[in-house]
Design a protein around this motif. Structure first.
Motif, PDB file in Angstrom:
ATOM      1  N   GLY A  49       2.139  -1.516 -15.652  1.00 31.15           N
ATOM      2  CA  GLY A  49       2.098  -2.377 -14.472  1.00 31.15           C
ATOM      3  C   GLY A  49       2.203  -1.590 -13.183  1.00 31.15           C
ATOM      4  O   GLY A  49       1.526  -1.888 -12.189  1.00 31.15           O
ATOM      5  N   ILE A  50       3.055  -0.564 -13.178  1.00 27.67           N
ATOM      6  CA  ILE A  50       3.203   0.293 -11.995  1.00 27.67           C
ATOM      7  C   ILE A  50       1.904   1.048 -11.721  1.00 27.67           C
ATOM      8  O   ILE A  50       1.447   1.130 -10.573  1.00 27.67           O
ATOM      9  N   MET A  51       1.292   1.588 -12.779  1.00 27.50           N
ATOM     10  CA  MET A  51       0.012   2.291 -12.597  1.00 27.50           C
ATOM     11  C   MET A  51      -1.053   1.357 -12.028  1.00 27.50           C
ATOM     12  O   MET A  51      -1.871   1.754 -11.198  1.00 27.50           O
ATOM     13  N   GLU A  67      -1.873   0.403  -4.262  1.00 29.28           N
ATOM     14  CA  GLU A  67      -1.542  -0.600  -3.257  1.00 29.28           C
ATOM     15  C   GLU A  67      -0.126  -0.407  -2.711  1.00 29.28           C
ATOM     16  O   GLU A  67       0.170  -0.822  -1.585  1.00 29.28           O
ATOM     17  N   MET A  68       0.744   0.232  -3.485  1.00 25.73           N
ATOM     18  CA  MET A  68       2.139   0.429  -3.077  1.00 25.73           C
ATOM     19  C   MET A  68       2.384   1.780  -2.418  1.00 25.73           C
ATOM     20  O   MET A  68       3.479   2.044  -1.919  1.00 25.73           O
ATOM     21  N   THR A  69       1.371   2.646  -2.405  1.00 23.53           N
ATOM     22  CA  THR A  69       1.583   4.030  -1.989  1.00 23.53           C
ATOM     23  C   THR A  69       2.124   4.152  -0.568  1.00 23.53           C
ATOM     24  O   THR A  69       2.961   5.013  -0.290  1.00 23.53           O
ATOM     25  N   LEU A 105      -5.188  -0.283   1.837  1.00 25.22           N
ATOM     26  CA  LEU A 105      -5.017  -0.822   0.487  1.00 25.22           C
ATOM     27  C   LEU A 105      -3.874  -1.825   0.450  1.00 25.22           C
ATOM     28  O   LEU A 105      -3.970  -2.879  -0.203  1.00 25.22           O
ATOM     29  N   ALA A 106      -2.786  -1.536   1.159  1.00 20.34           N
ATOM     30  CA  ALA A 106      -1.644  -2.451   1.191  1.00 20.34           C
ATOM     31  C   ALA A 106      -1.994  -3.748   1.917  1.00 20.34           C
ATOM     32  O   ALA A 106      -1.627  -4.844   1.475  1.00 20.34           O
ATOM     33  N   LYS A 107      -2.707  -3.641   3.034  1.00 18.63           N
ATOM     34  CA  LYS A 107      -3.056  -4.833   3.812  1.00 18.63           C
ATOM     35  C   LYS A 107      -3.948  -5.788   3.025  1.00 18.63           C
ATOM     36  O   LYS A 107      -3.903  -7.007   3.226  1.00 18.63           O
ATOM     37  N   LYS A 108      -4.772  -5.244   2.126  1.00 22.22           N
ATOM     38  CA  LYS A 108      -5.700  -6.069   1.350  1.00 22.22           C
ATOM     39  C   LYS A 108      -5.094  -6.554   0.035  1.00 22.22           C
ATOM     40  O   LYS A 108      -5.736  -7.322  -0.696  1.00 22.22           O
ATOM     41  N   PHE A 135      -0.884  -8.660  -4.129  1.00 20.89           N
ATOM     42  CA  PHE A 135       0.394  -8.309  -4.752  1.00 20.89           C
ATOM     43  C   PHE A 135       1.420  -7.915  -3.686  1.00 20.89           C
ATOM     44  O   PHE A 135       2.539  -8.438  -3.656  1.00 20.89           O
ATOM     45  N   VAL A 136       1.057  -7.005  -2.802  1.00 19.30           N
ATOM     46  CA  VAL A 136       1.972  -6.558  -1.746  1.00 19.30           C
ATOM     47  C   VAL A 136       2.344  -7.713  -0.836  1.00 19.30           C
ATOM     48  O   VAL A 136       3.530  -7.931  -0.528  1.00 19.30           O
ATOM     49  N   LYS A 137       1.357  -8.490  -0.405  1.00 23.07           N
ATOM     50  CA  LYS A 137       1.629  -9.585   0.514  1.00 23.07           C
ATOM     51  C   LYS A 137       2.486 -10.669  -0.129  1.00 23.07           C
ATOM     52  O   LYS A 137       3.141 -11.444   0.568  1.00 23.07           O
ATOM     53  N   GLY A 138       2.507 -10.714  -1.462  1.00 20.43           N
ATOM     54  CA  GLY A 138       3.338 -11.702  -2.157  1.00 20.43           C
ATOM     55  C   GLY A 138       4.811 -11.365  -2.153  1.00 20.43           C
ATOM     56  O   GLY A 138       5.646 -12.255  -2.374  1.00 20.43           O
ATOM     57  N   PHE A 139       5.154 -10.099  -1.896  1.00 19.58           N
ATOM     58  CA  PHE A 139       6.558  -9.688  -1.987  1.00 19.58           C
ATOM     59  C   PHE A 139       7.092  -9.013  -0.724  1.00 19.58           C
ATOM     60  O   PHE A 139       8.304  -8.997  -0.506  1.00 19.58           O
TER      61      PHE A 139
END
Length: 390
Positions: free
Chosen positions: A263-265, A270-272, A368-371, A374-378
């Motif tokens: 899951g992390i991979m 996106e989390m970098t 990548l984070a802005k799009k 997953f990131v925007k959900g948390f």
């Protein structure tokens, strides 16, 4: 150690505590604090200590004129380098709004919510750390230089290793503050060191990382040195990594960390931006032993994830983060991405399979984070903007 509010109040009275540091953190995990006198501590526990936060990264657009710090009694620690007479005590705090709700952009609260989400699904995560830093000399005016404290190499000993006494004092100091150092040694770079910690629950591990960086900087200063955790302090020399060891079991004690690793991979690109938040972070990735691809192995090298199984217990070592990151935010995202892998029973790709590259710049990582849904959900919008704007 765990303490109640009454135990903290009794300790302050009986142990000649005169100053209490109420610590919190900005969006990047940099520790901030206010100091209060003993007579204000009970009020802080009950109602919170008011602070103005709009000049602090990640809080600039706070809709409230004041937020409130409420101490966590379990984090009580005496600062050992301060005088025994009129002692100084430090507690980490959570940040609350005037109406008594947790402030959503407080990264410590984000981590607590992630831990609860995992617990609700019967999953227990633990984290350990391996953190590298350089020690540099100061000039005659006390200003930092780029001159390493020694020219020793990997696991060298004294007299080549001049950092030995500094590492020892750091380890003994953090032990007195309730942390559990596991090992320390000289690293590959000149004046470079590593100190590792046993694994613990995610919130405690993040608190300990924050304490550790403060202690390292303080002890280095007492030796007339400056500690540098930045990703690549000396061009052409080894960078500073912040390796995170991850363990995960379900409610029956079954090891599920391989699913978490998958899951992390799946979400790591996106989390970098949160694990490598500076421009300098991307000069380290792909250099020396630092990874630059989304890959894994069980032999150790420059892969993103190293999986090690010993006595039927598997550890996943994530090797891309650097210590410019916020441990509360990073651990929260690792939990959520790990949970996704566990819930979907995601499988790791085959070792050696062609892999995507990690982002090669801060701008690419931010995009990548802005799009990322997953990131925007948390990640709250205020924190996401802090990391991705500019």
């Amino acid at each position: 150690m765990s303490y109640t509010v009454d135990e903290v109040m009794k300790f302050i009275e009986e142990e000649d505590v005169k100053f209490i540091r109420l610590a919190f953190r900005d969006a990047y995990g940099i520790q901030k604090n206010i100091s209060v006198m003993p007579g204000e501590v009970k009020k802080a526990f009950e109602d919170g200590a008011p602070i103005e936060t709009r000049n602090i990264a990640g809080f600039e657009h706070c809709p409230y004129a004041k937020l409130y710090l409420k101490p966590d009694p379990n984090t009580m620690a005496i600062l050992p380098w301060r005088p025994d007479s009129g002692r100084v005590l430090r507690m980490f705090c959570d940040v609350f709004t005037p109406d008594g709700n947790e402030y959503e952009s407080d990264s410590r609260v984000l981590l607590q919510n992630a831990v609860k989400a995992a617990k609700d699904k019967g999953i227990n995560f633990k984290f350990g750390t391996e953190t590298e830093f350089y020690l540099f000399k100061k000039d005659d005016d006390g200003n930092p230089t780029r001159i390493p404290y020694d020219e020793a190499g990997y696991m060298d000993i004294a007299p080549l290793d001049k950092c030995e006494n500094v590492r020892r004092e750091i380890s003994l100091t953090i032990e007195r503050m309730g942390l559990t150092p596991e090992r320390s040694h000289h690293e590959k770079g000149p004046g470079q060191n590593e100190i590792d910690f046993h694994y613990g629950n995610p919130l405690k591990a993040a608190d300990h990382m924050t304490t550790f960086k403060m202690v390292v900087s303080t002890i280095a200063d007492r030796y007339g040195l400056v500690a540098d955790f930045s990703p690549l302090p000396i061009p052409g020399k080894p960078g500073n990594g912040y390796h995170i060891n991850i363990y995960a079991v379900d409610e029956y004690g079954n090891d599920v960390v391989k699913y978490a690793a998958a899951g992390i991979m799946d979400k790591v690109r996106e989390m970098t931006i949160f694990m490598n938040p500076t421009d300098a972070s991307f000069t380290r990735l792909g250099n020396g032993a630092a990874p630059d691809k989304v890959d894994w192995s069980d032999v150790g090298g420059n892969e993103l994830l190293y999986l090690e199984t010993y006595k039927d217990k598997t550890k996943v070592e994530l090797r891309s983060p650097d210590a410019a990151s916020n441990p509360y935010l990073v651990y929260a995202l690792l939990i959520y991405s790990g949970l996704k892998g566990i819930e979907e029973k995601m499988e790791l790709p085959a070792v050696g399979e062609e892999a995507l590259f990690l982002p090669t710049s801060r701008r690419e990582a931010a995009e990548l984070a802005k799009k990322s849904d997953f990131v925007k959900g948390f990640v709250p919008e205020e924190i996401l903007k802090e990391y991705t704007m500019g």
